[in-house]
Motif scaffolding. Structure first.
Motif, PDB file in Angstrom:
ATOM      1  N   THR B  15      -6.281  15.373  27.221  1.00 55.17           N
ATOM      2  CA  THR B  15      -7.227  15.830  28.242  1.00 55.17           C
ATOM      3  C   THR B  15      -8.462  14.938  28.246  1.00 55.17           C
ATOM      4  OG1 THR B  15      -6.455  18.116  28.005  1.00 55.17           O
ATOM      5  CG2 THR B  15      -8.635  17.776  28.993  1.00 55.17           C
ATOM      6  N   GLY B  16      -8.836  14.499  29.444  1.00 52.66           N
ATOM      7  CA  GLY B  16      -9.966  13.587  29.569  1.00 52.66           C
ATOM      8  C   GLY B  16      -9.579  12.126  29.497  1.00 52.66           C
ATOM      9  N   GLY B  63      -8.589  14.736  41.922  1.00 52.31           N
ATOM     10  CA  GLY B  63      -8.333  14.267  40.572  1.00 52.31           C
ATOM     11  C   GLY B  63      -7.542  12.980  40.513  1.00 52.31           C
ATOM     12  N   LEU B  80      -9.771  11.187  34.583  1.00 52.67           N
ATOM     13  CA  LEU B  80     -10.099  12.253  33.632  1.00 52.67           C
ATOM     14  C   LEU B  80      -8.937  13.250  33.675  1.00 52.67           C
ATOM     15  CD1 LEU B  80     -13.876  12.931  34.392  1.00 52.67           C
ATOM     16  CD2 LEU B  80     -12.939  12.034  32.255  1.00 52.67           C
ATOM     17  N   SER B  82      -6.238  16.070  33.291  1.00 51.59           N
ATOM     18  CA  SER B  82      -6.314  17.482  32.896  1.00 51.59           C
ATOM     19  C   SER B  82      -4.906  18.044  32.752  1.00 51.59           C
ATOM     20  CB  SER B  82      -7.080  18.287  33.950  1.00 51.59           C
ATOM     21  OG  SER B  82      -6.290  18.440  35.113  1.00 51.59           O
ATOM     22  N   SER B  84      -3.493  20.404  34.130  1.00 57.60           N
ATOM     23  CA  SER B  84      -2.911  20.769  35.428  1.00 57.60           C
ATOM     24  C   SER B  84      -2.235  19.580  36.112  1.00 57.60           C
ATOM     25  CB  SER B  84      -3.986  21.335  36.354  1.00 57.60           C
ATOM     26  OG  SER B  84      -4.949  20.341  36.655  1.00 57.60           O
ATOM     27  N   GLN B  85      -2.473  18.386  35.596  1.00 54.08           N
ATOM     28  CA  GLN B  85      -1.841  17.198  36.150  1.00 54.08           C
ATOM     29  C   GLN B  85      -0.543  16.834  35.423  1.00 54.08           C
ATOM     30  OE1 GLN B  85      -5.515  14.799  35.918  1.00 54.08           O
ATOM     31  NE2 GLN B  85      -5.384  14.609  38.147  1.00 54.08           N
TER      32      GLN B  85
END
Lengths: 110, 112
Positions: B15-16, B63, B80, B82, B84-85
Motif C-alpha cells: 500500500t502506497g 487513482g 499510490l 491501494s 482496492s486496486q
C-alpha cells in the motif's frame, strides 16, 4: 454506471440444451454489439457480433437476437457442449470505446 | 493474429507503493485501452488512447494515470497503490474500424 447489463449472472445447462444469455443497454448511440467469451486463466476473445441494422446474426451454434426498440439482445447457444463452459460478456461500442457487461458464467454439464 | 504483450504478468506491491504496468502492441493499431476485471463487475475501462500523446478518461480513472508514449506503447501508472486496486488488468488494442478488440494476457496486481 453500468451501461450494459447482463443476466443471469450464472447459468447451468445440460449438454445438448439451448443456453440463453440476456443483455440490455441504455445508450441508443451504441452502434456495434460484440459478444466475448473468456475461459479460465485466459483473455477475453471475440465470439460473435452484430450491428443494429440486423436483428439476427448466426454463426454455427451461436445466434444473436437483437431488438433495437427495446434495447435488448440475447445470445442463444444451441446443442450446448461442455467445451462451451466459459464466461460470456456482452459488449457495446460507442465512439471507439468498448463497454462490457458484468458477464454470465455458463456451465454445461455432460 | 494481433499481438498485445503485457508486463509484468504478476506483481505484488505494498500500500502506497508505485507501480507501472506496461503494454505493447505490434499491429499498428490506433486505439489502446486499459481495463480492470473484477468478479461481479466484468471489465471496466480505466483509460484509453487513440494515438501517441493522446489520453482519454474511462469509467474508473480514479487513482490511475496513463501515458501513450508511442503508437505501440501504453503504460498504466499507480502512484499510490491501494488494496482496492488489487485486480486483473487487461490491455487491449483495436484499429480505427473498431470491429475487434484484441486483449493481452493480463497482469494480476496484488496490493497488500
Amino acid at each position: 454506471q453500468q451501461q450494459v447489463r447482463q443476466s443471469p449472472q450464472s447459468l447451468t445447462v445440460w449438454e445438448g440444451e439451448t443456453a440463453i444469455l440476456n443483455c440490455s443497454y441504455e445508450d441508443s448511440t451504441f452502434d456495434y454489439f460484440p459478444w466475448y467469451w473468456q475461459f479460465p486463466r485466459e483473455s477475453p476473445a471475440l465470439l460473435i457480433a452484430i450491428r443494429p441494422v440486423s436483428n439476427k446474426k448466426e454463426d454455427g451454434r451461436f445466434t444473436i437476437f437483437f431488438n433495437k426498440r427495446e434495447k435488448k439482445l440475447s445470445l442463444h447457444i444451441t446443442d450446448s457442449q461442455p467445451g462451451d463452459s466459459a464466461t460470456y460478456f456482452c459488449a457495446a461500442f460507442n465512439y471507439n470505446v468498448l463497454y462490457f457487461g458484468s458477464g454470465t458464467k455458463l456451465t454445461v454439464e455432460p | 493474429e494481433a499481438a498485445v504483450t503485457q508486463s509484468p504478468r504478476n506483481k505484488v506491491t505494498v500500500t502506497g507503493g508505485n507501480v507501472t504496468l506496461s503494454c505493447r502492441q505490434t499491429n499498428s493499431h490506433n486505439y489502446m485501452y486499459w481495463y480492470r476485471q473484477d468478479t461481479g463487475h466484468g471489465l471496466r475501462l480505466i483509460h484509453y488512447s487513440y494515438g501517441a500523446g493522446n489520453l482519454q478518461i474511462g469509467d474508473v480513472p480514479d487513482g490511475y494515470k496513463a501515458t501513450r508514449t508511442t503508437q505501440e506503447d501504453f503504460f498504466l501508472l499507480l502512484e499510490l497503490a491501494s488494496p482496492s486496486q488489487t485486480s486483473l488488468y487487461f490491455c487491449a488494442s483495436s484499429d480505427a474500424t473498431n470491429t475487434e478488440v484484441f486483449f493481452g494476457k493480463g497482469t494480476r496486481l496484488t496490493v497488500v
